[in-house]
Design a protein around this motif. Structure first.
Motif, PDB file in Angstrom:
ATOM      1  N   LEU A 148      38.783  -2.386 -13.046  1.00 53.94           N
ATOM      2  CA  LEU A 148      39.892  -3.507 -12.505  1.00 53.94           C
ATOM      3  C   LEU A 148      40.439  -3.025 -11.443  1.00 53.94           C
ATOM      4  CD1 LEU A 148      41.215  -4.928 -15.877  1.00 53.94           C
ATOM      5  CD2 LEU A 148      39.938  -6.193 -14.130  1.00 53.94           C
ATOM      6  N   VAL A 157      49.953  -0.888  -7.352  1.00 56.51           N
ATOM      7  CA  VAL A 157      50.436  -1.727  -8.106  1.00 56.51           C
ATOM      8  C   VAL A 157      49.329  -2.592  -9.012  1.00 56.51           C
ATOM      9  CG1 VAL A 157      52.145  -3.640  -8.173  1.00 56.51           C
ATOM     10  CG2 VAL A 157      52.409  -1.725  -6.791  1.00 56.51           C
ATOM     11  N   THR A 158      48.388  -2.773  -8.208  1.00 61.58           N
ATOM     12  CA  THR A 158      47.286  -3.681  -9.131  1.00 61.58           C
ATOM     13  C   THR A 158      46.781  -2.883 -10.088  1.00 61.58           C
ATOM     14  OG1 THR A 158      46.530  -4.263  -6.640  1.00 61.58           O
ATOM     15  CG2 THR A 158      44.852  -4.723  -8.618  1.00 61.58           C
ATOM     16  N   LEU A 161      49.334  -3.484 -12.786  1.00 59.35           N
ATOM     17  CA  LEU A 161      49.300  -4.846 -13.608  1.00 59.35           C
ATOM     18  C   LEU A 161      48.014  -5.121 -14.311  1.00 59.35           C
ATOM     19  CD1 LEU A 161      51.094  -6.495 -10.515  1.00 59.35           C
ATOM     20  CD2 LEU A 161      51.759  -6.167 -12.802  1.00 59.35           C
ATOM     21  N   SER A 162      46.843  -4.625 -13.559  1.00 57.43           N
ATOM     22  CA  SER A 162      45.475  -4.598 -14.442  1.00 57.43           C
ATOM     23  C   SER A 162      45.959  -4.268 -15.749  1.00 57.43           C
ATOM     24  CB  SER A 162      44.462  -4.046 -13.739  1.00 57.43           C
ATOM     25  OG  SER A 162      44.353  -4.499 -12.380  1.00 57.43           O
ATOM     26  N   VAL A 164      48.287  -3.413 -17.579  1.00 58.69           N
ATOM     27  CA  VAL A 164      49.338  -4.141 -18.262  1.00 58.69           C
ATOM     28  C   VAL A 164      48.816  -5.570 -18.948  1.00 58.69           C
ATOM     29  CG1 VAL A 164      51.436  -5.612 -18.297  1.00 58.69           C
ATOM     30  CG2 VAL A 164      51.473  -3.420 -17.054  1.00 58.69           C
ATOM     31  N   ALA A 165      48.000  -6.062 -18.129  1.00 58.13           N
ATOM     32  CA  ALA A 165      47.359  -7.268 -18.556  1.00 58.13           C
ATOM     33  C   ALA A 165      46.427  -6.893 -19.568  1.00 58.13           C
ATOM     34  CB  ALA A 165      46.538  -7.976 -17.379  1.00 58.13           C
ATOM     35  N   LEU A 166      45.562  -5.772 -19.279  1.00 59.75           N
ATOM     36  CA  LEU A 166      44.613  -5.425 -20.434  1.00 59.75           C
ATOM     37  C   LEU A 166      45.148  -4.851 -21.575  1.00 59.75           C
ATOM     38  CD1 LEU A 166      41.367  -4.735 -20.394  1.00 59.75           C
ATOM     39  CD2 LEU A 166      42.164  -2.415 -20.051  1.00 59.75           C
ATOM     40  N   ALA A 168      47.930  -6.308 -22.864  1.00 55.33           N
ATOM     41  CA  ALA A 168      48.323  -7.772 -23.400  1.00 55.33           C
ATOM     42  C   ALA A 168      47.180  -8.291 -24.073  1.00 55.33           C
ATOM     43  CB  ALA A 168      48.953  -8.532 -22.411  1.00 55.33           C
ATOM     44  N   VAL A 169      45.934  -8.230 -23.490  1.00 52.73           N
ATOM     45  CA  VAL A 169      44.928  -8.836 -24.009  1.00 52.73           C
ATOM     46  C   VAL A 169      44.545  -8.222 -25.429  1.00 52.73           C
ATOM     47  CG1 VAL A 169      42.467  -9.508 -23.834  1.00 52.73           C
ATOM     48  CG2 VAL A 169      44.070  -9.867 -21.658  1.00 52.73           C
ATOM     49  N   GLY A 171      46.399  -6.253 -27.242  1.00 48.41           N
ATOM     50  CA  GLY A 171      47.314  -6.212 -27.914  1.00 48.41           C
ATOM     51  C   GLY A 171      47.113  -7.729 -28.582  1.00 48.41           C
ATOM     52  N   GLY A 172      46.731  -8.744 -28.089  1.00 49.42           N
ATOM     53  CA  GLY A 172      46.708 -10.100 -28.730  1.00 49.42           C
ATOM     54  C   GLY A 172      45.525  -9.924 -29.556  1.00 49.42           C
TER      55      GLY A 172
ATOM     56  N   PHE B 277      52.566 -15.706 -21.360  1.00 44.58           N
ATOM     57  CA  PHE B 277      51.639 -16.281 -20.186  1.00 44.58           C
ATOM     58  C   PHE B 277      51.633 -17.726 -19.804  1.00 44.58           C
ATOM     59  CE2 PHE B 277      49.443 -12.383 -21.400  1.00 44.58           C
ATOM     60  CZ  PHE B 277      50.059 -11.472 -20.386  1.00 44.58           C
ATOM     61  N   VAL B 328      49.474 -15.672 -30.074  1.00 42.01           N
ATOM     62  CA  VAL B 328      48.150 -14.979 -30.078  1.00 42.01           C
ATOM     63  C   VAL B 328      47.271 -15.573 -29.109  1.00 42.01           C
ATOM     64  CG1 VAL B 328      46.436 -13.766 -31.242  1.00 42.01           C
ATOM     65  CG2 VAL B 328      48.533 -14.018 -32.195  1.00 42.01           C
ATOM     66  N   LEU B 331      48.229 -15.150 -25.459  1.00 43.78           N
ATOM     67  CA  LEU B 331      48.362 -13.879 -24.956  1.00 43.78           C
ATOM     68  C   LEU B 331      47.091 -13.452 -24.553  1.00 43.78           C
ATOM     69  CD1 LEU B 331      50.122 -11.745 -25.273  1.00 43.78           C
ATOM     70  CD2 LEU B 331      49.473 -10.836 -27.433  1.00 43.78           C
ATOM     71  N   VAL B 332      45.892 -13.811 -25.427  1.00 40.18           N
ATOM     72  CA  VAL B 332      44.599 -13.331 -25.092  1.00 40.18           C
ATOM     73  C   VAL B 332      44.128 -14.292 -23.898  1.00 40.18           C
ATOM     74  CG1 VAL B 332      42.086 -13.436 -25.807  1.00 40.18           C
ATOM     75  CG2 VAL B 332      43.842 -12.783 -27.467  1.00 40.18           C
ATOM     76  N   GLY B 335      46.140 -13.157 -20.881  1.00 37.98           N
ATOM     77  CA  GLY B 335      46.028 -12.018 -20.503  1.00 37.98           C
ATOM     78  C   GLY B 335      44.743 -11.705 -19.609  1.00 37.98           C
ATOM     79  N   LEU B 338      45.395 -13.264 -16.269  1.00 37.52           N
ATOM     80  CA  LEU B 338      46.260 -12.424 -15.366  1.00 37.52           C
ATOM     81  C   LEU B 338      45.473 -11.172 -14.752  1.00 37.52           C
ATOM     82  CD1 LEU B 338      49.198 -11.301 -14.313  1.00 37.52           C
ATOM     83  CD2 LEU B 338      49.165  -9.891 -16.466  1.00 37.52           C
ATOM     84  N   ILE B 339      44.545 -10.906 -15.559  1.00 38.55           N
ATOM     85  CA  ILE B 339      43.653  -9.817 -14.819  1.00 38.55           C
ATOM     86  C   ILE B 339      43.070 -10.386 -13.672  1.00 38.55           C
ATOM     87  CG2 ILE B 339      41.491  -8.443 -15.416  1.00 38.55           C
ATOM     88  CD1 ILE B 339      42.321  -8.146 -18.173  1.00 38.55           C
ATOM     89  N   VAL B 342      45.509 -10.794 -10.959  1.00 35.07           N
ATOM     90  CA  VAL B 342      45.731  -9.468 -10.215  1.00 35.07           C
ATOM     91  C   VAL B 342      44.684  -9.051  -9.253  1.00 35.07           C
ATOM     92  CG1 VAL B 342      46.148  -7.208 -10.621  1.00 35.07           C
ATOM     93  CG2 VAL B 342      47.400  -8.873 -11.790  1.00 35.07           C
ATOM     94  N   ALA B 346      45.450  -9.122  -5.329  1.00 39.11           N
ATOM     95  CA  ALA B 346      45.973  -7.652  -5.002  1.00 39.11           C
ATOM     96  C   ALA B 346      45.880  -7.482  -3.589  1.00 39.11           C
ATOM     97  CB  ALA B 346      45.113  -6.809  -5.504  1.00 39.11           C
TER      98      ALA B 346
END
Lengths: 343, 350
Positions: A148, A157-158, A161-162, A164-166, A168-169, A171-172, B277, B328, B331-332, B335, B338-339, B342, B346
């Protein structure tokens, strides 16, 4: 990133003699931390009792506390700390990114989600299985975040952030799995907060070798990582095999962070903080940073576990939570710097 | 900035505002219409899909009945939840657009910089110390959000304009607060811990008229207030320099906007827990439809409403016999978004 900036650093800081002195001092500090880890807790246990518990075990309550709780926690704390400190240093060295941390980049979350799958979907309970799942999860997440970061054009920074996003997913997904399975909920809840309490030393039979291999890999790569700091092209010109280095680093980070997560649950930000402290002491050479960051990591985890034991005694704060309080402010501090990303 | 440059950029800014005030072009009108259709469809779907599936026609009939089983299911059980999803989704999205504008960062949304975690902290403090519920917890959540916003602002103040600084510092603050939350949960009594843990996942479960009415009223008032403050939002978007030249008092404007945005997200977090999100992604998605101006605020609110509504339908029905909390789902899905965001932005943003 900018080789010129590195030459302005004091070159004496990484002279071999100085590094040796610092590492010896750090090991002494680790020794002191271990003694504190063995003696301080809800009940203070004198050093002589600790020695007796090891050498002349008579089954008394205090000696039992030492053998059943203090020794395993301290030893596991050292192992986990060494692993996370070294993993953070390797990650920062490889990505040339001052913000890299296995926890923040989703490696621990990858291990967590794999463990959640093992617990919730397959009903596994024993450590070797969970560790195997944690390693696979950590590996996939590490590769994922590296890819990523590259997809985002390699900007530092990318990458963060990638990650952190990963995280988050993942974690969800972990939350979803756990919510659908009440037994897993209870088991994951204690594991997820990152605790050394109640872990048996027998886990070292599997975790020990994995972390030893990871540490050896990390130490072997320090020279190449130092050359890499001069830039990809220069490093390639000087004979560093970038592909092999990257593979080795991913393997090391996976073994170290994955195993540490399997043992103690996800502990974030220690891998971020330890290399920064090490860099402040010995300068910018990976050869010095990796071992020192590992030892610093161990000291911080052992002392953090002690703090967690005494701060709201007789209850305990899991070491993962203590670590977040201690190490996350580092991220804030880095964010406040003039150039947050530069190492 | 030299004088000629200044006049130049002022002129550009004025023309941008004029452009923003022009009626929408054909494409945007169509897109807004499509968005509205999606929103209505998801609202009707959330009324008709559930343990028993009721046809949309029957749903609409039931809305106008005064009694009967179907009426009870639709109006007493499902309607408050569906309305809450719509209003709270809109509130989250508007809060996100305000924060992204003020931080001048596409990632500077309230959940990324830790405000939802802070709101949870505030609520937990009230739950564990005062053992309160309902209103006092909501007040705690809003205060927690304000405190976190102030803390992050303080920590990045005077440190030079780096777009991502606030994101990095926000992640750090958020992590410390998350640890604090976990610690409070560990110390809490069992019942408090369980209810707080359920709330943490972010769920619309159990939202009936009693829980929904007041918060919907409050966020409606805040959204209307934001509509009247929209000029300030453009001034902020144009930058401090130009904003001041156009007669804006930027410090005051920003403080007022942040207060509205924190209020919006704080109320929503207080009632249904932290929702990840939606605040981040809705303004981006809305920008695909309308670039800026007042219509963008509408598009953002509608997108947020549709997102939360759809996420709740997914959470309710994705896994048979289990209801996943809407938090949840966002979040998924968020996220993953967001990926992509980014990876895509970028190159030009950082």
């Amino acid at each position: 990133m900018i080789p010129a900036a590195r030459t302005t650093r004091d070159p004496h800081r990484s002279s071999p003699g100085r590094v040796a002195i610092v590492v010896v001092l750090a090991l002494v500090a680790l020794g002191v931390a271990s003694v504190i880890g063995l003696t301080v807790g809800t009940k203070f246990v004198g050093p002589s009792t600790v020695l007796d518990a090891i050498l002349r075990f008579d089954g008394s309550d205090l000696q039992l506390v030492v053998r059943e709780s203090r020794i395993p926690r301290t030893v596991l704390g050292i192992v986990v700390g060494l692993a996370l400190g070294a993993a953070g240093a390797v990650m920062q060295g490889l990505t040339r990114n001052a913000l890299a941390d296995p926890g923040m980049l989703g490696v621990n979350a990858g291990a967590s989600v794999a463990v959640a799958i093992a617990v919730a979907a397959l009903g596994l309970r024993d450590f070797p299985h969970l560790m195997a799942f944690a390693l696979v999860g950590a590996l996939i997440a590490t590769i994922g975040v590296v890819l990523l970061g590259a997809a985002g054009g390699g900007s530092p920074v990318t990458l963060v952030l990638s990650g952190v996003a990963l995280a988050a997913v993942l974690g969800g997904v972990t939350t979803a799995l756990v919510l659908l399975n009440p037994t897993a909920f209870l088991q994951m809840r204690s594991w997820e907060s990152g605790a050394l309490a109640g872990r048996d030393l027998s886990v070292l039979g599997f975790a020990g070798p994995a972390i030893a291999v990871g540490l050896a890999l990390a130490l072997l790569m320090t020279r190449s990582l130092d050359v890499l700091a001069l830039g990809h092209d220069t490093a390639a010109g000087l004979g560093v095999k970038i592909g092999a280095l990257r593979t080795g680093a991913v393997a090391a980070v996976t073994l170290l962070a994955g195993t540490a997560t399997a043992v103690a649950g996800p502990i974030a930000f220690l891998g971020l903080a330890a290399p920064h402290i090490a860099r402040g002491v010995v300068g910018s050479s990976q050869k010095a940073i990796v071992p020192l960051a590992a030892v610093i990591g161990a000291i911080v985890v052992v002392l953090g576990d002690v703090v967690g034991r005494v701060i709201i005694a007789p209850q305990e704060v899991p070491v993962g939570i203590v670590m977040a309080f201690v190490a996350a402010p580092f991220l804030i501090w880095i964010g406040r710097r003039k150039n947050p990303v530069q190492m | 900035m030299s004088d000629t440059n200044r006049t130049e950029s002022l002129r550009a800014a004025r023309s941008r505002i004029r452009r923003a005030r022009r009626p929408l072009d054909r494409r945007s009108r169509w897109a807004m219409g499509a968005l509205g259709a999606v929103l209505v469809a998801s609202f009707l779907a959330s009324l008709s899909i559930g343990d028993t599936v009721i046809s949309p026609v029957r749903v609409i009939e039931a809305l106008f009945e005064t009694q009967g089983g179907i009426h009870m299911v639709v109006v007493d059980w499902r309607l408050p939840r569906a309305l809450a999803a719509v209003f709270f989704g809109a509130a989250l999205a508007l809060s996100g657009t305000v924060f992204q504008t003020i931080t001048r960062n596409p990632l500077g949304s309230p959940d990324v910089i830790g405000l939802t975690t802070g709101a949870y902290t505030g609520a937990l403090i009230v739950m564990t110390t005062a053992g309160g519920s309902g209103m006092s917890v909501a007040i705690g959540a809003v205060l927690g959000g304000f405190g976190t916003a102030a803390l992050v602002a303080l920590l990045v103040a005077g440190r030079g304009a780096l777009g991502y600084r606030i994101v990095i510092v926000g992640i750090g603050v958020s992590a410390v607060l998350a640890a604090l939350n976990a610690w409070m949960l560990l110390r809490a009594r069992r019942e408090v811990a369980v209810s707080a843990a359920i709330w943490e996942a972010g769920s619309l479960n159990g939202v009936g008229w009693e829980q929904a009415l007041l918060p919907i009223g409050v966020v409606s008032v805040l959204m209307i207030a934001l509509w009247f403050a929209r000029r300030g939002l453009w001034l902020v978007e144009l930058g401090d320099d130009i904003g001041v030249s156009l007669g804006g008092r930027m410090g005051l404007t920003k403080a007022g906007l942040v207060a509205l945005a924190v209020g919006l997200i704080g109320v929503v977090t207080a009632v249904i827990g932290p929702i990840a999100f939606v605040a981040l992604s809705a303004p981006h998605l809305a920008r695909l439809i309308v670039k800026n101006g007042p219509a963008h605020l509408f598009a953002t609110a509608m997108t947020g409403a549709a997102l939360l509504s759809l996420a709740d339908i997914i959470g309710q029905n994705a896994v048979p016999k289990h209801a996943l909390p809407v938090g949840v789902v966002t979040l998924v899905l968020g996220g993953v978004y967001l990926i992509f965001l980014v990876a895509r932005t970028a190159r030009r943003r950082f």
